[in-house]
Design an enzyme around this catalytic site. Sequence first.
Site, PDB file in Angstrom:
ATOM      1  N   SER A 125       0.834  -1.198   0.000  1.00  0.00           N
ATOM      2  CA  SER A 125       0.000   0.000   0.000  1.00  0.00           C
ATOM      3  C   SER A 125       0.864   1.241   0.000  1.00  0.00           C
ATOM      4  O   SER A 125       1.971   1.245   0.561  1.00  0.00           O
ATOM      5  CB  SER A 125      -0.842  -0.074   1.278  1.00  0.00           C
ATOM      6  OG  SER A 125      -1.279   1.194   1.654  1.00  0.00           O
ATOM      7  N   TYR A 150      -2.212  -0.405  10.505  1.00  0.00           N
ATOM      8  CA  TYR A 150      -2.411  -1.034   9.188  1.00  0.00           C
ATOM      9  C   TYR A 150      -1.183  -0.796   8.301  1.00  0.00           C
ATOM     10  O   TYR A 150      -0.612  -1.717   7.721  1.00  0.00           O
ATOM     11  CB  TYR A 150      -3.664  -0.463   8.502  1.00  0.00           C
ATOM     12  CG  TYR A 150      -3.716  -0.773   7.026  1.00  0.00           C
ATOM     13  CD1 TYR A 150      -4.062  -2.047   6.579  1.00  0.00           C
ATOM     14  CD2 TYR A 150      -3.386   0.191   6.061  1.00  0.00           C
ATOM     15  CE1 TYR A 150      -4.071  -2.356   5.224  1.00  0.00           C
ATOM     16  CE2 TYR A 150      -3.399  -0.106   4.711  1.00  0.00           C
ATOM     17  CZ  TYR A 150      -3.745  -1.377   4.300  1.00  0.00           C
ATOM     18  OH  TYR A 150      -3.749  -1.680   2.959  1.00  0.00           O
ATOM     19  N   LYS A 154       1.945  -3.383   6.661  1.00  0.00           N
ATOM     20  CA  LYS A 154       2.437  -3.473   5.270  1.00  0.00           C
ATOM     21  C   LYS A 154       3.951  -3.272   5.228  1.00  0.00           C
ATOM     22  O   LYS A 154       4.648  -3.957   4.485  1.00  0.00           O
ATOM     23  CB  LYS A 154       1.722  -2.451   4.376  1.00  0.00           C
ATOM     24  CG  LYS A 154       0.218  -2.733   4.189  1.00  0.00           C
ATOM     25  CD  LYS A 154      -0.039  -4.032   3.455  1.00  0.00           C
ATOM     26  CE  LYS A 154      -1.506  -4.337   3.287  1.00  0.00           C
ATOM     27  NZ  LYS A 154      -1.794  -5.670   2.757  1.00  0.00           N
TER      28      LYS A 154
HETATM   29  P1  NAD Z   1     -11.073  -6.638   0.889  1.00  0.00           P
HETATM   30  O1  NAD Z   1     -11.337  -6.575   2.360  1.00  0.00           O
HETATM   31  O2  NAD Z   1     -12.204  -6.388  -0.029  1.00  0.00           O
HETATM   32  O3  NAD Z   1     -10.437  -8.054   0.496  1.00  0.00           O
HETATM   33  C1  NAD Z   1      -9.594  -8.767   1.361  1.00  0.00           C
HETATM   34  C2  NAD Z   1     -10.110 -10.183   1.386  1.00  0.00           C
HETATM   35  O4  NAD Z   1      -9.258 -10.970   2.221  1.00  0.00           O
HETATM   36  C3  NAD Z   1     -11.511 -10.283   1.957  1.00  0.00           C
HETATM   37  O5  NAD Z   1     -12.318 -11.071   1.100  1.00  0.00           O
HETATM   38  C4  NAD Z   1     -11.308 -10.960   3.320  1.00  0.00           C
HETATM   39  O6  NAD Z   1     -12.431 -11.755   3.659  1.00  0.00           O
HETATM   40  C5  NAD Z   1     -10.053 -11.766   3.063  1.00  0.00           C
HETATM   41  N1  NAD Z   1      -9.260 -12.055   4.250  1.00  0.00           N
HETATM   42  C6  NAD Z   1      -8.762 -11.194   5.167  1.00  0.00           C
HETATM   43  N2  NAD Z   1      -8.059 -11.847   6.104  1.00  0.00           N
HETATM   44  C7  NAD Z   1      -8.093 -13.164   5.759  1.00  0.00           C
HETATM   45  C8  NAD Z   1      -7.535 -14.339   6.329  1.00  0.00           C
HETATM   46  N3  NAD Z   1      -6.824 -14.318   7.460  1.00  0.00           N
HETATM   47  N4  NAD Z   1      -7.763 -15.519   5.701  1.00  0.00           N
HETATM   48  C9  NAD Z   1      -8.497 -15.574   4.563  1.00  0.00           C
HETATM   49  N5  NAD Z   1      -9.046 -14.503   3.988  1.00  0.00           N
HETATM   50  C10 NAD Z   1      -8.842 -13.298   4.588  1.00  0.00           C
HETATM   51  O7  NAD Z   1      -9.854  -5.655   0.603  1.00  0.00           O
HETATM   52  P2  NAD Z   1      -9.289  -5.171  -0.792  1.00  0.00           P
HETATM   53  O8  NAD Z   1      -9.632  -3.739  -0.940  1.00  0.00           O
HETATM   54  O9  NAD Z   1      -9.661  -6.115  -1.851  1.00  0.00           O
HETATM   55  O10 NAD Z   1      -7.726  -5.243  -0.472  1.00  0.00           O
HETATM   56  C11 NAD Z   1      -6.932  -6.338  -0.906  1.00  0.00           C
HETATM   57  C12 NAD Z   1      -5.497  -6.112  -0.476  1.00  0.00           C
HETATM   58  O11 NAD Z   1      -5.027  -4.892  -1.016  1.00  0.00           O
HETATM   59  C13 NAD Z   1      -5.293  -6.009   1.024  1.00  0.00           C
HETATM   60  O12 NAD Z   1      -4.063  -6.615   1.342  1.00  0.00           O
HETATM   61  C14 NAD Z   1      -5.213  -4.514   1.269  1.00  0.00           C
HETATM   62  O13 NAD Z   1      -4.474  -4.205   2.418  1.00  0.00           O
HETATM   63  C15 NAD Z   1      -4.505  -4.064   0.019  1.00  0.00           C
HETATM   64  N6  NAD Z   1      -4.768  -2.668  -0.318  1.00  0.00           N
HETATM   65  C16 NAD Z   1      -6.053  -2.225  -0.458  1.00  0.00           C
HETATM   66  C17 NAD Z   1      -6.286  -0.883  -0.763  1.00  0.00           C
HETATM   67  C18 NAD Z   1      -7.684  -0.353  -0.889  1.00  0.00           C
HETATM   68  O14 NAD Z   1      -7.855   0.841  -0.774  1.00  0.00           O
HETATM   69  N7  NAD Z   1      -8.700  -1.166  -1.128  1.00  0.00           N
HETATM   70  C19 NAD Z   1      -5.212  -0.023  -0.954  1.00  0.00           C
HETATM   71  C20 NAD Z   1      -3.915  -0.519  -0.799  1.00  0.00           C
HETATM   72  C21 NAD Z   1      -3.692  -1.847  -0.495  1.00  0.00           C
HETATM   73  C1  UD1 Z   2      -5.757   4.075   3.027  1.00  0.00           C
HETATM   74  C2  UD1 Z   2      -4.333   3.894   2.578  1.00  0.00           C
HETATM   75  C3  UD1 Z   2      -4.294   2.871   1.502  1.00  0.00           C
HETATM   76  C4  UD1 Z   2      -4.928   1.652   2.109  1.00  0.00           C
HETATM   77  C5  UD1 Z   2      -6.392   1.922   2.205  1.00  0.00           C
HETATM   78  C6  UD1 Z   2      -7.155   0.704   2.637  1.00  0.00           C
HETATM   79  C7  UD1 Z   2      -3.070   5.919   2.864  1.00  0.00           C
HETATM   80  C8  UD1 Z   2      -2.442   7.092   2.223  1.00  0.00           C
HETATM   81  N1  UD1 Z   2      -3.772   5.135   2.073  1.00  0.00           N
HETATM   82  O1  UD1 Z   2      -6.395   4.789   2.106  1.00  0.00           O
HETATM   83  O2  UD1 Z   2      -2.978   2.620   1.144  1.00  0.00           O
HETATM   84  O3  UD1 Z   2      -4.543   0.483   1.674  1.00  0.00           O
HETATM   85  O4  UD1 Z   2      -6.493   2.904   3.211  1.00  0.00           O
HETATM   86  O5  UD1 Z   2      -8.389   1.047   3.159  1.00  0.00           O
HETATM   87  O6  UD1 Z   2      -2.920   5.696   4.053  1.00  0.00           O
HETATM   88  N2  UD1 Z   2     -12.231  10.566   3.958  1.00  0.00           N
HETATM   89  C9  UD1 Z   2     -13.104  11.510   4.417  1.00  0.00           C
HETATM   90  N3  UD1 Z   2     -14.293  11.091   4.935  1.00  0.00           N
HETATM   91  C10 UD1 Z   2     -14.625   9.766   5.040  1.00  0.00           C
HETATM   92  C11 UD1 Z   2     -13.708   8.815   4.545  1.00  0.00           C
HETATM   93  C12 UD1 Z   2     -12.504   9.248   4.008  1.00  0.00           C
HETATM   94  O7  UD1 Z   2     -12.835  12.702   4.368  1.00  0.00           O
HETATM   95  O8  UD1 Z   2     -15.723   9.455   5.554  1.00  0.00           O
HETATM   96  C13 UD1 Z   2     -10.954  11.010   3.393  1.00  0.00           C
HETATM   97  C14 UD1 Z   2      -9.754  10.484   4.159  1.00  0.00           C
HETATM   98  O9  UD1 Z   2      -9.411  11.317   5.210  1.00  0.00           O
HETATM   99  C15 UD1 Z   2      -8.720  10.435   3.053  1.00  0.00           C
HETATM  100  C16 UD1 Z   2      -9.513  10.165   1.767  1.00  0.00           C
HETATM  101  O10 UD1 Z   2     -10.855  10.497   2.092  1.00  0.00           O
HETATM  102  O11 UD1 Z   2      -8.103  11.664   2.923  1.00  0.00           O
HETATM  103  C17 UD1 Z   2      -9.445   8.728   1.330  1.00  0.00           C
HETATM  104  O12 UD1 Z   2      -9.753   7.907   2.453  1.00  0.00           O
HETATM  105  P1  UD1 Z   2      -9.930   6.355   2.323  1.00  0.00           P
HETATM  106  O13 UD1 Z   2     -10.815   6.018   1.192  1.00  0.00           O
HETATM  107  O14 UD1 Z   2     -10.299   5.837   3.673  1.00  0.00           O
HETATM  108  O15 UD1 Z   2      -8.515   5.812   1.895  1.00  0.00           O
HETATM  109  P2  UD1 Z   2      -7.091   6.118   2.519  1.00  0.00           P
HETATM  110  O16 UD1 Z   2      -7.194   6.258   3.974  1.00  0.00           O
HETATM  111  O17 UD1 Z   2      -6.403   7.149   1.726  1.00  0.00           O
END
Ligand code: NAD
Ligand code: UD1
Length: 337
Positions: A125, A150, A154
């Site tokens: 992330s 969190y 990572k």
């Molecule tokens: P998500 O929650 O939709 O998907 C994660 C999946 O993993 C879920 O289906 C959950 O049930 C499963 N899971 C969690 N822990 C588990 C475990 N111990 N055993 C088996 N299954 C498990 O999240 P996402 O948005 O699809 O994110 C996927 C990956 O990408 C994560 O590692 C997250 O940290 C990373 N990531 C997400 C974002 C974002 O904004 N969505 C940004 C950066 C990185």
């Molecule tokens: C964060 C992480 C990203 C991570 C993801 C997973 C950072 C920079 N990014 O995303 O890498 O994997 O979470 O969930 O840390 N916001 C509001 N009101 C709300 C919700 C969000 O103002 O109700 C704002 C937040 O303050 C932020 C932006 O919207 O500035 C995006 O927030 P969000 O969607 O939660 O993602 P990040 O926190 O950026």
Amino acid sequence: MNKILVTGGAGYIGSHSIIDLLEAGYSVVSADNFINSDRKTYDQIKAVTGIEVKHYDIDLCDSLDLEKIFQENQIAAIVHFAALKSVGDSVENPLLYYHNNLAGLINLLRCQEKYEVKNLIFSSSCSVYGNADQLPVTEGTPLKEAESPYARTKQICEQIIFDFLNVHPDQRAVILRYFNPAGAHISNLIGESPHNIANNLIPIITEIAIGKRDRLSVFGSDYPTRDGTCVRDYIYIMDLAHAHTRSVDYLLKQEPEQATIINLGSGTGSTVLEVIHSFEKVSGLKLNYKMADRRAGDVIAVYADYSKAKNLLGWSPQRGLDEIMSSAWSWEQKRNN
Ligand code: NAD
Ligand code: UD1
């Protein structure tokens, strides 16, 4: 046939990536414990691709259950999405995040060792950069103090992978640092469907617009940014998904470096207010929002330099913020019907 193991395959990014992998001709096995997803996701994947994905309903923290997958399948590469991902929740429940995100990875690496699976793609992330000194961030930008448990999971997971590679010169890993994915598959048959109430900005906006929630709190209006709200880099989900297929190609079909870190973002930073205005433009609706206090764990601004992804994977994002908002809004309307 050699298979790709997708952990967290029922989740948001995992499910969209499975679709892209299947469409590229890869055979996929998925593992998920549905802690933040639903097994119905596999039906949605089938609706899009016509393919029934073999899946294991297991917790990665249970090493015996996890091993079964490797005993029953010839795995060529792993794409490891499974993790807990809510920044705010991780501040409240740090041990849950450390346990789930670290134990899951360690168990997986032990299986790689035992079953000689040489290729790993890890979901990292942009939060690992913390409040970076230089924007846009490149993969070489020094990592600062993590702003949340969190983000720290990572950083630690990345370090565990590097230490693992050090003692296993034949192992390869691609670490993908995602920025902020949003939107739904072009078919509108699958999109973001979190088990728990949405935690990320864009699904929160669409839930407010559809009437599931009252009002958006904009977390912080006094940041040193162009309008006082935080800056993030929003990337279309299928662009992000496709980068995983390209990463699998890179590991299996090219001569990869042992460890490759890649930023996956659009290269553009948008403030929270700009995201709201984009939503209002594409939907024709007025969003109910108010300025609120800063949220614990937030960084001020982060967006990507994605030139490494372009050069190494031949990947670049195809859709911008308005298209993302339009896609997310169509999906919310569909979901509500
Ligand atoms: P998500 O929650 O939709 O998907 C994660 C999946 O993993 C879920 O289906 C959950 O049930 C499963 N899971 C969690 N822990 C588990 C475990 N111990 N055993 C088996 N299954 C498990 O999240 P996402 O948005 O699809 O994110 C996927 C990956 O990408 C994560 O590692 C997250 O940290 C990373 N990531 C997400 C974002 C974002 O904004 N969505 C940004 C950066 C990185
Ligand atoms: C964060 C992480 C990203 C991570 C993801 C997973 C950072 C920079 N990014 O995303 O890498 O994997 O979470 O969930 O840390 N916001 C509001 N009101 C709300 C919700 C969000 O103002 O109700 C704002 C937040 O303050 C932020 C932006 O919207 O500035 C995006 O927030 P969000 O969607 O939660 O993602 P990040 O926190 O950026």
